[in-house]
Design a protein around this motif. Structure first.
Motif, short mmCIF file in Angstrom:
data_model
loop_
_atom_site.label_atom_id
_atom_site.label_comp_id
_atom_site.label_asym_id
_atom_site.label_seq_id
_atom_site.Cartn_x
_atom_site.Cartn_y
_atom_site.Cartn_z
N LEU A 50 0.82 -1.22 0.00
CA LEU A 50 0.00 0.00 0.00
C LEU A 50 0.85 1.27 0.00
O LEU A 50 1.95 1.29 0.54
N CYS A 51 0.32 2.34 -0.63
CA CYS A 51 1.05 3.61 -0.69
C CYS A 51 1.06 4.27 0.69
O CYS A 51 0.14 4.08 1.47
N CYS A 103 -2.30 5.71 2.43
CA CYS A 103 -3.49 4.96 2.01
C CYS A 103 -4.34 4.63 3.23
O CYS A 103 -3.82 4.27 4.28
N HIS A 131 -6.40 2.14 3.53
CA HIS A 131 -6.73 0.72 3.68
C HIS A 131 -6.12 0.08 4.93
O HIS A 131 -6.73 -0.79 5.55
N CYS A 188 -6.37 -2.94 -4.53
CA CYS A 188 -5.46 -2.67 -3.42
C CYS A 188 -6.06 -3.23 -2.14
O CYS A 188 -5.37 -3.83 -1.31
N ASN A 220 -12.87 3.98 -1.94
CA ASN A 220 -12.00 5.13 -2.20
C ASN A 220 -12.45 5.87 -3.47
O ASN A 220 -11.73 6.67 -4.02
N GLY A 278 -8.02 1.87 -7.53
CA GLY A 278 -6.67 2.19 -7.12
C GLY A 278 -5.63 1.37 -7.86
O GLY A 278 -4.75 1.89 -8.54
N CYS A 332 -7.66 7.61 -1.19
CA CYS A 332 -6.59 7.14 -2.06
C CYS A 332 -6.00 8.38 -2.68
O CYS A 332 -6.53 8.89 -3.66
N HIS A 333 -4.95 8.87 -2.07
CA HIS A 333 -4.39 10.11 -2.60
C HIS A 333 -3.70 9.87 -3.94
O HIS A 333 -3.80 10.66 -4.86
N THR A 334 -3.04 8.76 -4.01
CA THR A 334 -2.25 8.44 -5.21
C THR A 334 -3.07 8.52 -6.49
O THR A 334 -2.61 9.06 -7.49
N GLN A 335 -4.29 7.99 -6.44
CA GLN A 335 -5.09 7.96 -7.66
C GLN A 335 -6.21 8.99 -7.67
O GLN A 335 -6.38 9.71 -8.63
S1 SF4 Z 1 -3.34 3.31 -5.11
FE1 SF4 Z 1 -4.73 4.24 -3.65
S2 SF4 Z 1 -5.90 2.53 -2.80
FE2 SF4 Z 1 -4.09 1.71 -3.78
S3 SF4 Z 1 -2.56 1.56 -2.17
FE3 SF4 Z 1 -2.24 3.49 -3.20
S4 SF4 Z 1 -3.43 4.93 -1.99
FE4 SF4 Z 1 -4.16 2.93 -1.45
#
Ligand code: SF4
Ligand SMILES: Cc1ncc(C[n+]2csc(CCOP(=O)(O)OP(=O)(O)O)c2C)c(N)n1
Lengths: 387, 277
Positions: free
Chosen positions: B22-23, B26, B28, B57, B127, B131, B206-209
């Protein structure tokens, strides 16, 4: 509706005037199946209906009608992981929906039985007509390279026997097993013997005997088939459809990936002679051999007997295991014969395999029908006389 | 702290190769923490818990905890869970799914699991985006939000998971965010204690996406927004009408008692057994 059971004088052994589909249920129950999940589709429906009636009457028996075939096979995999001998039954379109989960079951080595009563296709095709069009789908329908066990049956007694076999092989090798039937075999009513349980060798998956701390869920071994605990028995491990290491955890390290894949293939290859089942009729001195399976094998049987009367040295090789392809049996006859004939109710899905093995040794003739009609003994006889 | 460390050591898998996938930031992981605390609080043994996860994820978290864990196929976790529960009703079956997993590809299974009232606790880690596959829109991506497959803004209306679960007949429906950890612990614990199909929706950033595409500068901004946006169910009616619509209520929406499928099935088998005597 299941037919009334008539008690025979020999204890427990019964005879039954049954449909092919009904015989499948008898075979499954005999083999110890206690979980069925399915979704109705012609011509497999009776299997679900009879299971719905029978299973709740047995200790621990579970029947559940799921929302579709994807869900059905998902539930079957879940139940098998929880320790049950489990099965589902379907026909063409439903079988297509199951493909992703067939791959999952191969990868995670979950024993289960799928009965596919083939009907004419593609698409919704001919719902109530016989066909043999799913042979290669059964072999290669799911994605990725994988071994699989595919069986077939050509009469009602065989439906019972082969269902028991299917369970035994799936449990022994921790593999999904597909039983391919055709509409004719599934809907023929014949008198069959239901032997008592002792007549059959019933195999159940081997459970780990070591303490849980020592258990390595996908360990390499001579047999190649790891022991399989049920969920909740104290052997906690991870099950995943991702390529995994011996502990069950996802991996993409080439050496670990290769090891897993090789073992999956090896466990089937190594026991090839236990899995391969064929039946020969009049093959000893045959110059022309018919290679057939399913209902066509019955037509071929009569055709061969008639041809013999006419002085043609004909024989029949009936395939009960379709995959892994019974190459040794086929190869031997090809070497012995002038001609082999492969009649089937598709455009040549099994003759492809025969031709691959034949490799120019003798002449391979095909006889195909794709109009939803059975191939008759007369049609086969005609080809036999000319061969 | 020592207590927390002990808990971690008891429940995490030592032989699994960390670090996890996981990022940073995240949400999760917070849900997993909450789940572990709930299992611990209820005194369930690791052997009786089966964690079934889908693909995404959220699906990956199953590999790290020392329960019986099954990482299934995309969208089908509830079908496996149904088979497991019917095969062995003594097991405590938990299904962990993403929003895409549970409601896009798995929408049908979700409706039917709720309708059947199969004894499974379903956790949907929402989210609002896919992800794992890189930020495509899911059936919970809100209108006009951006994703890699809605570069001009999402045109479709989104699902309200709670409403869907209610309509399908789930006897327990609750929602929290990962910032409301006390509430989250409480609703997961309750869900695990109850028979039948229990749905817990968890809003998790989910900040990344999602964040990156939708103008959240930092992960912290996103968490702040979640905190601001969520409102306890009983406070909702105190807000002016327009503001109500912009906020997401959290809390327990349905709590009813109805026999689970496996209980009803057991009653039938009992009846048949009696009749055959
Ligand atoms: S992509 Fe989003 S949902 Fe997946 S691990 Fe990274 S932050 Fe979490
Ligand atoms: C049948 C199938 N289709 C598509 C995919 C690709 N896929 C993997 S994860 C995923 C979406 C995950 O999103 P979500 O369920 O919302 O979970 P998240 O990753 O956001 O936690 C998709 C589409 C797949 N694995 N299987």
């Amino acid at each position: 509706m299941p037919t009334k059971v008539k008690k025979n004088h020999r204890k427990e052994e019964r005879s039954l005037f049954a449909l092919g589909n009904e015989a499948v249920v008898e075979g499954a129950l005999l083999a110890g199946c206690s979980f069925f999940a399915g979704y109705p589709i012609t011509p497999s429906t009776e299997i679900a209906e009879i299971m719905a009636e029978r299973l709740p009457k047995r200790p621990d028996g579970v029947f559940i009608q799921m929302e579709d075939e994807i869900a059905s096979l998902g539930a079957v995999i879940g139940a098998s992981l929880a320790g049950r001998k489990s099965m589902t039954a379907t026909s063409g379109p439903g079988f297509s929906l199951m493909q992703e989960h067939i791959g999952y079951a191969s990868m995670t080595e979950v024993p289960l039985v799928i009965v596919n009563v083939m009907r004419g296709g593609p698409s919704t095709g001919l719902p109530t007509s016989p066909a043999q069009g799913d042979v290669q789908q059964a072999r290669w329908g799911t994605h990725g390279d994988h071994p699989i066990i595919v069986l077939s049956a050509s009469d009602v007694q065989e439906c019972l026997d082969m269902t028991v076999r299917a369970f035994n092989l799936s449990e022994k090798y921790r593999s999904p097993v597909i039983l391919l039937l055709d509409e004719i075999t599934a809907h023929t009513r014949e008198k069959i013997q239901i032997p008592n349980r002792e007549t059959y060798e019933i195999f159940s998956r081997i459970k780990p005997s070591m303490p849980p701390e020592w258990f390595v869920p996908y360990e390499e071994s001579m047999r190649g088939v790891p022991p399989m605990p049920a969920l909740g028995e104290g052997y906690r491990f991870h099950v995943t459809g991702l390529t995994h290491d011996v502990n069950g955890y996802p991996t993409s390290r080439p050496e670990e990936v290769e090891k897993l894949m090789q073992r999956l293939f090896r466990k089937i290859d190594q026991f090839f002679y236990d899995i391969q089942i064929v039946e020969e009729t009049a093959c000893e001195d045959a110059e022309v051999v018919v290679i057939a399976y399913g209902c066509v094998a019955r037509s071929a049987h009569l055709a061969v007997l008639q041809a013999r009367e006419l002085g043609v040295r004909a024989g029949l090789l009936k395939l009960k295991t379709l995959f892994p392809f019974p190459r040794p049996a086929v190869e031997r006859l090809i070497r012995q014969c002038r001609t082999v004939i492969v009649p089937e109710m598709n455009m040549g899905q099994m003759s492809r395999e025969v031709k691959r093995v034949n490799n120019g040794l003798s002449s391979v003739r095909t006889l195909n029908r794709i109009d939803g009609q059975i191939i008759t003994p007369a049609e086969i006889l005609k080809v036999l006389q000319k061969a | 702290m020592a207590e927390v460390t002990q808990l971690i050591h008891h429940y995490l898998r030592h032989n699994k190769r960390f670090p996890h996938v996981l990022c940073p930031g995240c949400g999760h992981g917070i849900v997993l923490g909450s789940l572990v605390r709930s299992v611990h609080q209820l005194g369930l043994t690791k052997d009786e818990v089966v964690l079934v996860a889908g693909i995404g994820c959220s699906g990956r978290i199953a590999v790290y905890v020392d329960f019986n864990t099954v990482h299934t196929t995309h969208g089908r976790a509830l079908t496996f869970a149904t088979g497991i529960k019917m095969a062995n009703p003594r097991l405590k079956v938990i299904a962990v799914m993403g929003d895409g997993d549970a409601l896009s590809i798995g929408g049908n299974h979700f409706l039917h699991a709720a309708r059947r009232n199969i004894g499974v606790t379903a956790l949907i880690l929402n989210n609002n985006i896919y992800g794992m596959t890189g930020g495509q829109s899911s059936s919970t991506t809100a209108e006009n939000c951006y994703s890699t497959t809605s570069p001009y803004g999402q045109q479709e209306q989104s699902f309200d998971i709670v409403e869907l679960a209610k309509a399908a007949g789930a006897p327990y429906v609750a929602r929290s965010t990962v910032l409301h950890v006390k509430l989250l612990d409480r609703i997961i614990t309750t869900a695990l204690e109850r028979p039948g199909f229990n749905l817990v929706e968890v809003l998790t950033p989910c900040h990344t996406q999602f964040g990156r595409k939708n103008k959240f500068k930092t992960t912290v901004d996103m968490y702040k927004w979640y905190k601001k946006n969520a409102i306890p169910l009983d406070s909702l009616s105190k807000l002016p009408q327009e503001e109500q619509q912009q906020r997401t209520p959290i809390g327990i929406f349905v709590e009813e008692n109805r026999p689970s499928l496996e209980e009803r099935y057991a009653a039938i088998t009992c009846r048949l057994e009696e009749a055959s005597k």
